[in-house]
Design a protein around this motif. Structure first.
Motif, PDB file in Angstrom:
ATOM      1  N   ASP A   1       1.339   1.569 -11.141  1.00  0.00           N
ATOM      2  CA  ASP A   1       1.383   2.494 -10.018  1.00  0.00           C
ATOM      3  C   ASP A   1       0.078   2.439  -9.215  1.00  0.00           C
ATOM      4  O   ASP A   1      -0.989   2.159  -9.765  1.00  0.00           O
ATOM      5  N   ASP A   2       0.160   2.750  -7.920  1.00  0.00           N
ATOM      6  CA  ASP A   2      -1.020   2.720  -7.056  1.00  0.00           C
ATOM      7  C   ASP A   2      -2.136   3.643  -7.533  1.00  0.00           C
ATOM      8  O   ASP A   2      -3.313   3.295  -7.447  1.00  0.00           O
TER       9      ASP A   2
ATOM     10  N   LYS B   1      -3.700   2.004 -10.418  1.00  0.00           N
ATOM     11  CA  LYS B   1      -4.500   0.887  -9.891  1.00  0.00           C
ATOM     12  C   LYS B   1      -5.847   1.380  -9.379  1.00  0.00           C
ATOM     13  O   LYS B   1      -6.879   0.738  -9.604  1.00  0.00           O
ATOM     14  N   ASP B   2      -5.835   2.516  -8.680  1.00  0.00           N
ATOM     15  CA  ASP B   2      -7.094   3.072  -8.174  1.00  0.00           C
ATOM     16  C   ASP B   2      -8.051   3.384  -9.318  1.00  0.00           C
ATOM     17  O   ASP B   2      -9.251   3.095  -9.228  1.00  0.00           O
TER      18      ASP B   2
ATOM     19  N   SER C   1       1.819  -6.715 -11.388  1.00  0.00           N
ATOM     20  CA  SER C   1       0.633  -6.164 -12.047  1.00  0.00           C
ATOM     21  C   SER C   1      -0.384  -7.270 -12.324  1.00  0.00           C
ATOM     22  O   SER C   1      -1.596  -7.065 -12.165  1.00  0.00           O
TER      23      SER C   1
ATOM     24  N   PHE D   1      -2.286  -8.062  -9.187  1.00  0.00           N
ATOM     25  CA  PHE D   1      -3.307  -7.033  -8.988  1.00  0.00           C
ATOM     26  C   PHE D   1      -4.535  -7.313  -9.869  1.00  0.00           C
ATOM     27  O   PHE D   1      -5.668  -7.262  -9.395  1.00  0.00           O
TER      28      PHE D   1
END
Length: 181
Positions: free
Chosen positions: A111-112, A115-116, A146, A149
């Motif tokens: 999820d964003d 990720k943050d 993922s 990322f």
């Protein structure tokens, strides 16, 4: 007898403060020293932590003073970020996806918000220790999005369950090619 060298990595789980990892690392060093003395050998090893709590990600600079690696436990980090249990989420996640609250199951692809937190921890961890080894473990390690990322933010490795390894290897190779500067 052919001897193979090994570099054990001692991972301290569920750390959320600098004091916890400092105390546990000192314990590892003390026990390793006893083992080395008893066996008259020198063992090289790394001590690190699993980043699986939001506070650990936010306080990564302090934690990195005592860690040679971070392994992001993204399954648990997802659970603790959302405050939902992966075991219970099957009862309502489809409703969240159907109502566009989630685009995809956050236990399938990172999820964003998670990720943050990972980005924050990577940035703060590297600022404290530019040699820190970084990776993720868990099912996200087998998800191509993922993995992409992880490549973009400079993680060193991903790990996942054995049946996901072929997809993970392909996705990691593609991510490395796509994310070259």
């Amino acid at each position: 007898d052919k001897q193979k060298s090994a570099l054990p990595e001692i991972m301290i789980p569920l750390v959320s403060t600098e004091a916890e990892i400092k105390i546990m690392k000192n314990l590892v060093i003390r026990v390793a020293g006893q083992v080395e003395k008893e066996n008259k050998i020198k063992v090289n090893y790394l001590v690190g932590t699993m980043i699986e709590l939001p506070r650990a990600a936010i306080k990564a600079k302090e934690i990195a003073k005592h860690a040679e690696f971070f392994s992001f436990g993204t399954n648990d980090l997802t659970q603790t970020t959302f405050g939902i249990s992966r075991d219970d989420s099957g009862k309502f996640l489809n409703d969240y996806i159907d109502n566009k609250i989630f685009i995809i199951d956050p236990f399938v692809s990172i999820d964003d918000g998670v990720k943050d937190l990972v980005k924050i921890a990577v940035e703060k961890g590297k600022k404290q220790n530019n040699k820190i080894k970084l990776g993720i473990c868990g099912e996200h390690g087998g998800d191509p999005e993922s993995i992409n990322f992880c490549s973009k933010i400079g993680l060193d490795y991903v790990s996942c369950s054995p049946y996901r390894v072929p997809i993970a290897r392909l996705a990691a190779a593609q991510a490395e090619l796509n994310n070259k500067d």
